[in-house]
Design a protein around this motif. Structure first.
Motif, PDB file in Angstrom:
ATOM      1  N   CYS A 235      -5.585  -6.989  -7.381  1.00  7.97           N
ATOM      2  CA  CYS A 235      -5.796  -6.670  -5.965  1.00  7.97           C
ATOM      3  C   CYS A 235      -4.513  -6.458  -5.178  1.00  7.97           C
ATOM      4  O   CYS A 235      -4.528  -5.791  -4.149  1.00  7.97           O
ATOM      5  CB  CYS A 235      -6.617  -7.770  -5.306  1.00  7.97           C
ATOM      6  N   GLY A 236      -3.388  -7.033  -5.616  1.00  8.52           N
ATOM      7  CA  GLY A 236      -2.159  -6.887  -4.840  1.00  8.52           C
ATOM      8  C   GLY A 236      -2.323  -7.387  -3.420  1.00  8.52           C
ATOM      9  O   GLY A 236      -2.590  -8.561  -3.175  1.00  8.52           O
ATOM     10  N   SER A 237      -2.232  -6.482  -2.446  1.00 10.42           N
ATOM     11  CA  SER A 237      -2.316  -6.845  -1.031  1.00 10.42           C
ATOM     12  C   SER A 237      -3.724  -7.192  -0.570  1.00 10.42           C
ATOM     13  O   SER A 237      -3.899  -7.821   0.478  1.00 10.42           O
ATOM     14  CB  SER A 237      -1.796  -5.691  -0.176  1.00 10.42           C
TER      15      SER A 237
ATOM     16  N   PRO B  14       0.820  -1.208   0.000  1.00 13.51           N
ATOM     17  CA  PRO B  14       0.000   0.000   0.000  1.00 13.51           C
ATOM     18  C   PRO B  14       0.855   1.259   0.000  1.00 13.51           C
ATOM     19  O   PRO B  14       1.786   1.397   0.795  1.00 13.51           O
ATOM     20  CB  PRO B  14      -0.812  -0.135   1.292  1.00 13.51           C
ATOM     21  N   ALA B  15       0.542   2.172  -0.922  1.00  9.76           N
ATOM     22  CA  ALA B  15       1.301   3.412  -1.085  1.00  9.76           C
ATOM     23  C   ALA B  15       0.306   4.553  -1.266  1.00  9.76           C
ATOM     24  O   ALA B  15      -0.899   4.384  -1.044  1.00  9.76           O
ATOM     25  CB  ALA B  15       2.255   3.293  -2.274  1.00  9.76           C
ATOM     26  N   GLU B  16       0.801   5.715  -1.689  1.00  8.17           N
ATOM     27  CA  GLU B  16      -0.058   6.891  -1.748  1.00  8.17           C
ATOM     28  C   GLU B  16      -1.254   6.697  -2.673  1.00  8.17           C
ATOM     29  O   GLU B  16      -2.350   7.177  -2.390  1.00  8.17           O
ATOM     30  CB  GLU B  16       0.748   8.110  -2.188  1.00  8.17           C
ATOM     31  N   ASP B  17      -1.060   5.968  -3.784  1.00 10.44           N
ATOM     32  CA  ASP B  17      -2.196   5.720  -4.674  1.00 10.44           C
ATOM     33  C   ASP B  17      -3.247   4.846  -3.998  1.00 10.44           C
ATOM     34  O   ASP B  17      -4.450   5.073  -4.141  1.00 10.44           O
ATOM     35  CB  ASP B  17      -1.741   5.106  -6.004  1.00 10.44           C
ATOM     36  N   THR B  18      -2.779   3.870  -3.214  1.00 12.70           N
ATOM     37  CA  THR B  18      -3.704   3.020  -2.453  1.00 12.70           C
ATOM     38  C   THR B  18      -4.508   3.852  -1.467  1.00 12.70           C
ATOM     39  O   THR B  18      -5.742   3.733  -1.383  1.00 12.70           O
ATOM     40  CB  THR B  18      -2.934   1.942  -1.674  1.00 12.70           C
TER      41      THR B  18
END
Length: 220
Positions: free
Chosen positions: A60-62, A29-33
């Motif tokens: 979905c990634g994480s 998870p980063a700023e876009d998330t």
């Protein structure tokens, strides 16, 4: 100061637990998330009024975004997510358990495995795509690079996905899409306009050199 925004937000809808994510070969998870989480929180009244039956997150990634959506909407919605990375599917299962929600990960390219079975059945569709402008060949690379490499205009993966949207979304369905300026959002708006969709910018945020946007699409 993303952490401060999410500390404040946690007083209402808590950010999903994701301290286990670093154990997996997935996009963390980063700023876009977090911008996408904020947009979904902003849209929560709209989403609850929609009373969705099926929600689908592509790539979905994480699994953090699906877990957050499930926290908003509760058990009345069936939550599915896709990724082509086995590690992402495994991480999503752990994210689901850690946050006491039920998410069903499926290994597939984009939403391919859901068509035609879910044709015109998805009420909430979410995609935080690989949007970074890269050499075209990087799109085909496996592993973590696939989570961000978007090829020409950062749109090579997106453009394939766009063709699936009209077949997936229900008549009342909504799509939330993460883009940056380099993806040419005005062109994206026009593509969806020609397919019979209206576009709205839900939220924007600058993160370093990137100007992030959350686009919302519904049928006309």
């Amino acid at each position: 100061f993303a952490w401060l925004r999410h500390f404040k937000k946690s007083m209402e809808i808590p950010t999903p637990i994701y301290n286990h994510v670093s154990n997996y070969d997935v996009y963390e998870p980063a700023e876009d998330t977090f911008l996408l989480l904020d947009a979904l929180e902003k849209e929560q009244d709209y989403l609850k009024a929609l009373r969705p039956t099926i929600a689908l997150e592509v790539g979905c990634g994480s699994g953090v975004v699906s877990a957050f959506l499930a926290t908003i909407l509760g058990d009345s919605t069936a939550y599915f997510c896709t990724d082509r990375n086995q590690s992402a599917a495994s991480c999503c299962v752990e994210t689901s358990a850690a946050n006491h929600v039920t998410i069903n990960p499926v290994l597939t390219d984009l939403s391919t495995s859901f068509l035609p079975r879910f044709e015109h059945s998805v009420d909430v569709l979410i995609f935080n795509p690989p949007y970074v402008v890269t050499p075209p060949h990087e799109v085909e690379v496996n592993g973590i690079t696939a989570s961000w490499a978007g090829g020409v205009d950062g749109r090579q993966v997106m453009n394939r996905f766009f063709k699936q949207v009209p077949n997936l979304l229900s008549n009342r369905g909504v799509l939330y899409l993460v883009v940056i300026r380099e993806n040419k959002p005005d062109e994206i708006r026009e593509i969806f306009n020609e397919m019979g969709f209206l576009c709205e910018v839900v939220m924007t945020r600058r993160s370093g050199p990137e100007f992030l946007m959350i686009l919302k699409f519904v049928r006309k």
